[in-house]
Design a protein around this motif. Structure first.
Motif, short mmCIF file in Angstrom:
data_model
loop_
_atom_site.label_atom_id
_atom_site.label_comp_id
_atom_site.label_asym_id
_atom_site.label_seq_id
_atom_site.Cartn_x
_atom_site.Cartn_y
_atom_site.Cartn_z
N GLY A 125 49.25 -5.67 -27.13
CA GLY A 125 48.58 -5.55 -25.85
C GLY A 125 47.33 -6.41 -25.74
N TRP A 126 47.25 -7.44 -26.56
CA TRP A 126 46.08 -8.30 -26.59
C TRP A 126 46.35 -9.70 -26.04
N SER A 127 47.48 -9.91 -25.41
CA SER A 127 47.85 -11.26 -25.00
C SER A 127 46.90 -11.85 -23.96
N ASP A 128 46.02 -11.04 -23.38
CA ASP A 128 45.02 -11.58 -22.47
C ASP A 128 43.80 -12.13 -23.21
N ARG A 129 43.74 -11.93 -24.55
CA ARG A 129 42.59 -12.36 -25.34
C ARG A 129 42.93 -13.25 -26.52
N VAL A 130 44.11 -13.03 -27.13
CA VAL A 130 44.46 -13.76 -28.35
C VAL A 130 45.92 -14.23 -28.29
N GLY A 131 46.29 -15.05 -29.26
CA GLY A 131 47.69 -15.47 -29.38
C GLY A 131 47.97 -16.85 -28.85
N SER A 132 47.00 -17.45 -28.15
CA SER A 132 47.17 -18.82 -27.65
C SER A 132 45.80 -19.43 -27.41
N LEU A 133 45.77 -20.74 -27.31
CA LEU A 133 44.52 -21.44 -27.01
C LEU A 133 44.42 -21.62 -25.51
N ALA A 134 43.42 -21.00 -24.91
CA ALA A 134 43.23 -21.08 -23.46
C ALA A 134 41.79 -20.71 -23.13
N PRO A 135 41.26 -21.18 -22.01
CA PRO A 135 39.90 -20.82 -21.61
C PRO A 135 39.73 -19.30 -21.51
N GLY A 136 38.60 -18.80 -22.01
CA GLY A 136 38.30 -17.38 -21.95
C GLY A 136 38.87 -16.56 -23.09
N ARG A 137 39.60 -17.19 -23.98
CA ARG A 137 40.19 -16.48 -25.12
C ARG A 137 39.32 -16.69 -26.35
N PHE A 138 39.56 -15.87 -27.38
CA PHE A 138 38.85 -16.07 -28.64
C PHE A 138 39.20 -17.45 -29.18
N ALA A 139 38.20 -18.15 -29.67
CA ALA A 139 38.41 -19.52 -30.14
C ALA A 139 38.71 -19.51 -31.64
#
Length: 68
Positions: free
Chosen positions: A19-33
C-alpha cells in the motif's frame, strides 16, 4: 522468475502490495529518493545486484564507488 520479474517483485510490486505505491517503488517526483546503481546490467547477470556502486537514501548518497 526472470531477472526483471525479481527486480519488480522487490520494488514496484512490493510497494503496491504494502500500500505504499504512492511513495516508493519507482523514481518519480514527490517520492522517496532511494536509488541503487550498478556498473553492469542485472538483466543479463542478476549477480550484479550483489555489487552496487552507488547507494542513495532520501536523496543522500551513502556510497559512491564510481571512478573519478
Amino acid at each position: 522468475m526472470t531477472p526483471i520479474d525479481a527486480i519488480r517483485s522487490a520494488t514496484s510490486t512490493a510497494a503496491e502490495l504494502m500500500g505504499w505505491s504512492d511513495r516508493v517503488g519507482s523514481l518519480a517526483p514527490g517520492r522517496f529518493a532511494d536509488l541503487v546503481a550498478y556498473a553492469g546490467d542485472p538483466l543479463t547477470d542478476v549477480t550484479e545486484l550483489e555489487r552496487p556502486i552507488v547507494v542513495a537514501k532520501g536523496g543522500v548518497v551513502f556510497r559512491d564507488d564510481r571512478a573519478a
